[in-house]
Design a protein around this motif. Structure first.
Motif, short mmCIF file in Angstrom:
data_model
loop_
_atom_site.label_atom_id
_atom_site.label_comp_id
_atom_site.label_asym_id
_atom_site.label_seq_id
_atom_site.Cartn_x
_atom_site.Cartn_y
_atom_site.Cartn_z
N MET A 1 0.84 -1.43 0.15
CA MET A 1 -0.12 0.03 0.03
C MET A 1 0.74 1.26 0.35
N LEU A 2 2.11 1.50 0.95
CA LEU A 2 2.50 2.12 0.68
C LEU A 2 3.10 2.72 -0.70
N ILE A 3 3.90 1.35 -1.57
CA ILE A 3 5.08 1.67 -2.11
C ILE A 3 3.43 2.58 -3.67
N ALA A 4 2.11 2.31 -3.52
CA ALA A 4 1.59 2.22 -4.63
C ALA A 4 1.05 3.65 -3.94
N SER A 5 1.28 3.60 -2.80
CA SER A 5 0.14 5.64 -2.50
C SER A 5 0.40 6.18 -3.29
N PRO A 6 -0.18 7.18 -3.44
CA PRO A 6 0.53 8.92 -4.53
C PRO A 6 0.63 9.61 -3.21
N SER A 7 0.54 9.55 -2.46
CA SER A 7 0.58 10.50 -1.19
C SER A 7 2.13 10.52 -0.52
N ALA A 8 3.21 9.32 -0.93
CA ALA A 8 3.64 8.61 -0.41
C ALA A 8 5.54 8.76 -1.19
N HIS A 9 6.17 8.84 -0.09
CA HIS A 9 7.56 9.14 -0.77
C HIS A 9 7.86 7.61 -0.75
N PHE A 10 9.04 7.07 -1.00
CA PHE A 10 9.11 6.12 -0.55
C PHE A 10 10.35 5.20 -2.28
N GLY B 1 19.72 1.47 2.45
CA GLY B 1 19.31 2.40 2.81
C GLY B 1 17.78 2.77 2.19
N TYR B 2 16.84 3.43 3.22
CA TYR B 2 15.70 3.73 2.33
C TYR B 2 15.03 4.70 3.06
N VAL B 3 13.72 4.95 3.02
CA VAL B 3 13.12 6.61 3.31
C VAL B 3 12.02 6.46 3.24
N TYR B 4 11.23 6.40 3.58
CA TYR B 4 9.54 7.10 3.29
C TYR B 4 8.76 8.20 4.52
N ALA B 5 8.50 8.60 3.30
CA ALA B 5 7.32 10.12 3.52
C ALA B 5 6.63 9.84 3.30
N CYS B 6 5.24 10.89 4.02
CA CYS B 6 4.06 10.97 3.22
C CYS B 6 3.65 13.00 3.48
#
Length: 141
Positions: free
Chosen positions: A39-48, A59-64
């Protein structure tokens, strides 16, 4: 340093491995991760985003994005950032954050925020300033 790119379903195992090293307040559950990650990687409001080199994901970053009234626009909040310990201080974390900032600008966000206890010095070194205290009310566990 490698490439910064959007995370994909193929990155799930690598991201979960990094998540287990990041989390100190919570115990990551693979079942919960497997429900939420797609859901996160598909969300238009997410930056993953992930940082990847020839050795794999480093590394990774998740922002919304959160629309607000008080800030007169959208705030992008960085919720998770992790870089493999042996690869820190090589610009990977800053590159991940800068990629989020660039995407936030493209989406006309008004600011980027990050709640953190352990990484204040890192964020301040790349231009963030301390403005608030984070409080939480835990609803489970």
């Amino acid at each position: 340093m490698g490439d910064i790119r959007e995370a994909t379903a193929d990155d799930a195992n690598a991201v979960f491995g990094l998540l287990t090293l990041l989390a100190v307040s919570y115990q990551p559950s693979r079942a919960a991760f497997d429900r939420t990650y797609p859901m996160l990687i598909a969300s238009p409001s997410a930056h993953f985003l992930v940082a990847e080199d020839e050795e794999g994901v480093q590394g990774y970053v998740y922002a919304c994005d959160m629309p607000t009234l008080f800030a007169n626009g959208t705030i992008t909040e960085i919720l998770e950032l992790y870089v493999v310990e042996s690869r820190r201080r090589q610009g990977i974390g800053a590159s991940l954050v800068n990629a989020v900032v660039a995407r936030a600008r493209e989406r006309d966000a008004v600011e980027v925020t990050v709640p953190t206890r352990r990484a204040s010095a890192f964020y301040e070194a790349i231009g963030f300033e301390q403005t608030a205290q984070l409080l939480k009310l835990r609803l489970v566990g």
